[in-house]
Design a protein around this motif. Structure first.
Motif, PDB file in Angstrom:
ATOM      1  N   PRO A 125       0.931  -1.137   0.020  1.00 11.82           N
ATOM      2  CA  PRO A 125      -0.032  -0.029   0.137  1.00 11.82           C
ATOM      3  C   PRO A 125       0.767   1.364   0.051  1.00 11.82           C
ATOM      4  CG  PRO A 125      -0.875  -1.552   1.497  1.00 11.82           C
ATOM      5  CD  PRO A 125       0.508  -2.129   1.241  1.00 11.82           C
ATOM      6  N   ILE A 126       0.516   2.357  -0.847  1.00  9.46           N
ATOM      7  CA  ILE A 126       1.192   3.419  -0.850  1.00  9.46           C
ATOM      8  C   ILE A 126       0.541   4.337   0.290  1.00  9.46           C
ATOM      9  CG2 ILE A 126       1.319   5.739  -1.969  1.00  9.46           C
ATOM     10  CD1 ILE A 126       1.336   4.211  -4.570  1.00  9.46           C
ATOM     11  N   MET A 127       1.445   4.999   1.025  1.00 13.60           N
ATOM     12  CA  MET A 127       1.167   5.807   2.017  1.00 13.60           C
ATOM     13  C   MET A 127       0.759   7.371   1.556  1.00 13.60           C
ATOM     14  SD  MET A 127       1.060   3.902   5.167  1.00 13.60           S
ATOM     15  CE  MET A 127       0.628   2.636   3.883  1.00 13.60           C
ATOM     16  N   TRP A 128      -0.482   7.452   1.139  1.00 17.81           N
ATOM     17  CA  TRP A 128      -1.037   8.378   0.436  1.00 17.81           C
ATOM     18  C   TRP A 128      -1.027   9.876   1.373  1.00 17.81           C
ATOM     19  CZ3 TRP A 128      -1.411   8.644  -4.792  1.00 17.81           C
ATOM     20  CH2 TRP A 128      -1.460   7.420  -5.404  1.00 17.81           C
ATOM     21  N   ILE A 129      -1.450   9.452   2.697  1.00 20.63           N
ATOM     22  CA  ILE A 129      -1.445  10.305   3.747  1.00 20.63           C
ATOM     23  C   ILE A 129      -0.549  10.730   4.491  1.00 20.63           C
ATOM     24  CG2 ILE A 129      -3.243  11.469   5.439  1.00 20.63           C
ATOM     25  CD1 ILE A 129      -4.509  10.975   2.713  1.00 20.63           C
ATOM     26  N   SER A 130       0.127   9.768   4.741  1.00 23.05           N
ATOM     27  CA  SER A 130       1.357  10.026   6.049  1.00 23.05           C
ATOM     28  C   SER A 130       2.804  10.179   5.277  1.00 23.05           C
ATOM     29  CB  SER A 130       1.419   8.718   6.758  1.00 23.05           C
ATOM     30  OG  SER A 130       1.567   7.429   5.913  1.00 23.05           O
ATOM     31  N   ASP A 131       3.013   9.888   3.866  1.00 28.53           N
ATOM     32  CA  ASP A 131       4.092  10.266   3.333  1.00 28.53           C
ATOM     33  C   ASP A 131       4.133  11.568   2.883  1.00 28.53           C
ATOM     34  OD1 ASP A 131       6.767   8.877   2.087  1.00 28.53           O
ATOM     35  OD2 ASP A 131       5.664   9.908   0.263  1.00 28.53           O
ATOM     36  N   PRO A 132       5.441  12.260   2.936  1.00 31.20           N
ATOM     37  CA  PRO A 132       5.247  13.915   2.598  1.00 31.20           C
ATOM     38  C   PRO A 132       4.763  13.987   1.072  1.00 31.20           C
ATOM     39  CG  PRO A 132       7.018  13.546   3.966  1.00 31.20           C
ATOM     40  CD  PRO A 132       6.381  12.069   3.725  1.00 31.20           C
ATOM     41  N   PHE A 133       5.670  13.205   0.242  1.00 29.90           N
ATOM     42  CA  PHE A 133       5.500  13.192  -1.074  1.00 29.90           C
ATOM     43  C   PHE A 133       4.053  12.808  -1.737  1.00 29.90           C
ATOM     44  CE2 PHE A 133       5.612  10.825  -5.384  1.00 29.90           C
ATOM     45  CZ  PHE A 133       6.040  11.964  -6.202  1.00 29.90           C
ATOM     46  N   TRP A 134       3.716  11.520  -1.285  1.00 29.44           N
ATOM     47  CA  TRP A 134       2.232  10.992  -1.625  1.00 29.44           C
ATOM     48  C   TRP A 134       1.149  12.140  -0.977  1.00 29.44           C
ATOM     49  CZ3 TRP A 134       2.305   8.589  -6.035  1.00 29.44           C
ATOM     50  CH2 TRP A 134       3.206   7.684  -6.150  1.00 29.44           C
ATOM     51  N   ALA A 135       1.289  12.757  -0.110  1.00 26.18           N
ATOM     52  CA  ALA A 135       0.388  13.615   0.681  1.00 26.18           C
ATOM     53  C   ALA A 135       0.157  14.876  -0.359  1.00 26.18           C
ATOM     54  CB  ALA A 135       0.694  14.110   2.109  1.00 26.18           C
ATOM     55  N   LYS A 136       1.301  15.414  -0.769  1.00 25.08           N
ATOM     56  CA  LYS A 136       1.060  16.495  -1.992  1.00 25.08           C
ATOM     57  C   LYS A 136       0.425  15.948  -3.294  1.00 25.08           C
ATOM     58  CE  LYS A 136       5.303  19.109  -0.785  1.00 25.08           C
ATOM     59  NZ  LYS A 136       5.821  18.384   0.454  1.00 25.08           N
ATOM     60  N   ILE A 137       0.593  14.727  -3.799  1.00 20.96           N
ATOM     61  CA  ILE A 137       0.078  13.986  -4.831  1.00 20.96           C
ATOM     62  C   ILE A 137      -1.474  14.170  -4.602  1.00 20.96           C
ATOM     63  CG2 ILE A 137      -0.213  12.433  -6.289  1.00 20.96           C
ATOM     64  CD1 ILE A 137       2.378  13.955  -6.756  1.00 20.96           C
ATOM     65  N   THR A 138      -1.789  13.649  -3.135  1.00 22.04           N
ATOM     66  CA  THR A 138      -2.999  13.298  -3.016  1.00 22.04           C
ATOM     67  C   THR A 138      -3.985  14.767  -3.108  1.00 22.04           C
ATOM     68  OG1 THR A 138      -2.646  11.519  -1.424  1.00 22.04           O
ATOM     69  CG2 THR A 138      -4.709  12.605  -1.229  1.00 22.04           C
ATOM     70  N   ILE A 139      -3.413  15.776  -2.586  1.00 25.09           N
ATOM     71  CA  ILE A 139      -4.080  17.091  -2.658  1.00 25.09           C
ATOM     72  C   ILE A 139      -4.253  17.640  -3.767  1.00 25.09           C
ATOM     73  CG2 ILE A 139      -3.796  19.680  -1.898  1.00 25.09           C
ATOM     74  CD1 ILE A 139      -4.537  17.556   0.638  1.00 25.09           C
ATOM     75  N   ILE A 140      -3.116  17.587  -4.869  1.00 24.42           N
ATOM     76  CA  ILE A 140      -3.264  17.667  -6.191  1.00 24.42           C
ATOM     77  C   ILE A 140      -4.440  16.990  -6.987  1.00 24.42           C
ATOM     78  CG2 ILE A 140      -2.014  17.799  -8.311  1.00 24.42           C
ATOM     79  CD1 ILE A 140       0.577  18.235  -6.927  1.00 24.42           C
ATOM     80  N   ILE A 141      -4.588  15.798  -6.844  1.00 22.10           N
ATOM     81  CA  ILE A 141      -5.542  14.886  -7.381  1.00 22.10           C
ATOM     82  C   ILE A 141      -6.695  15.532  -6.966  1.00 22.10           C
ATOM     83  CG2 ILE A 141      -6.684  12.744  -7.383  1.00 22.10           C
ATOM     84  CD1 ILE A 141      -3.624  11.526  -7.324  1.00 22.10           C
ATOM     85  N   ALA A 142      -6.845  15.480  -5.517  1.00 23.49           N
ATOM     86  CA  ALA A 142      -8.085  16.202  -5.025  1.00 23.49           C
ATOM     87  C   ALA A 142      -8.555  17.453  -5.628  1.00 23.49           C
ATOM     88  CB  ALA A 142      -8.093  16.391  -3.570  1.00 23.49           C
ATOM     89  N   ILE A 143      -7.729  18.484  -5.698  1.00 22.67           N
ATOM     90  CA  ILE A 143      -8.327  19.851  -6.180  1.00 22.67           C
ATOM     91  C   ILE A 143      -8.601  19.909  -7.817  1.00 22.67           C
ATOM     92  CG2 ILE A 143      -7.383  21.130  -4.272  1.00 22.67           C
ATOM     93  CD1 ILE A 143      -5.032  21.688  -5.650  1.00 22.67           C
ATOM     94  N   THR A 144      -7.706  18.689  -8.572  1.00 21.44           N
ATOM     95  CA  THR A 144      -7.876  18.747  -9.901  1.00 21.44           C
ATOM     96  C   THR A 144      -9.377  18.311 -10.141  1.00 21.44           C
ATOM     97  OG1 THR A 144      -5.459  18.473 -10.358  1.00 21.44           O
ATOM     98  CG2 THR A 144      -6.938  17.768 -11.974  1.00 21.44           C
TER      99      THR A 144
END
Length: 269
Positions: A125-144
């Motif tokens: 599993p990718i740590m989308w919320i707890s990893d600094p890099f993937w957390a930024k990707i998650t926010i970008i995906i959400a607002i897009t």
């Protein structure tokens, strides 16, 4: 009404930015708050994060909205009403509600990781919320996901106002679809591109709901935005309304500078 509810609060906030103190016990300190900005590591981190979202997400969203609008403007496309509605629907969802849904979707055991594991695209599993890099990707995906349909409506409206005889003349002259898009569509959409770029820039600089509800600015301030920092200064930390107002006016300055740059880049009036 405009003076009472817009200009008066703006002027009061500007005056407040020259004061310091805890809670309501404020005193005039001149430019001390503005000098503090340059040595405030948390503020500088928030600025860096916000500009990263701006530089990466806004161009992706603008290009995606334009591309989708061109596809949905095709007269031969069936079920256009359905597709237009489906892509625009995220815009009418509650900011808090969709942010919470995204938080669960991108959790360690969320639907996104489960789907990727089942398709054997990831081994763990990718740590989308707890990893600094993937957390930024998650926010970008959400607002897009949330705002692409909003911008698409503007492009679609503009495309429907372009005289089709221009395209017919171009086709007769042998212009390909790509050449028509580059030489006709983009120049005709120039005012809308400028408008959506400025509104998207303003929206990203004021990014708050997604950050607070998905990552809470973490991990370790990796996704902290300027607006969330203003909130923290006002309500989460020991209240420092003077410094919070100062940080607020940095957003105003950034918006003015970036808007002027975009107007200059657009060229003519």
């Amino acid at each position: 009404m405009i003076a009472a509810f817009y200009f008066y609060p703006m002027i009061q906030a500007l005056l407040l930015s020259f004061k310091s103190g805890r809670g309501a016990n404020l005193h005039f300190t001149g430019l001390a708050n503005y000098k503090r900005l340059f040595t405030d590591s948390v503020f500088l981190t928030a600025v860096k994060n916000t500009f990263l979202f701006l530089i990466v997400q806004v161009p992706i969203m603008i290009v995606l909205a334009m591309f989708i609008s061109v596809l949905l403007n095709d007269s031969k496309l069936r079920f256009k009403g359905f597709f237009r509605t489906a892509i625009f629907l995220p815009c009418v969802t509650s900011l808090v509600a969709y942010s919470v849904v995204f938080k669960y979707l991108f959790g360690a055991d969320g639907l996104i990781n489960l789907a990727l594991l089942k398709m054997h695209l990831i081994a763990s599993p990718i740590m989308w919320i707890s990893d600094p890099f993937w957390a930024k990707i998650t926010i970008i995906i959400a607002i897009t996901w949330r705002w692409t349909g909003y911008n698409m409506i503007f492009y679609l409206s503009a495309l429907q106002n372009i005289d089709q005889s221009i395209y017919e003349a171009a086709r007769i002259d042998g212009a390909s679809s790509i050449r028509q898009f580059r030489s006709i569509t983009i120049p005709m959409l120039k005012p809308i591109i400028l408008f959506t770029s400025i509104t998207s820039t303003i929206g990203t600089l004021q990014l708050f709901d997604e950050i607070v509800n998905i990552t809470k600015g973490g991990p370790g301030n990796a996704t902290l935005s300027i607006s969330q920092y203003i909130y923290n200064l006002s309500f989460k930390y020991t209240p420092d309304f003077g410094y919070a107002a100062t940080v607020s006016y940095t957003i105003v300055a950034m918006i003015i500078v970036l808007s002027v740059i975009q107007f200059k880049a657009a060229g003519d009036k």
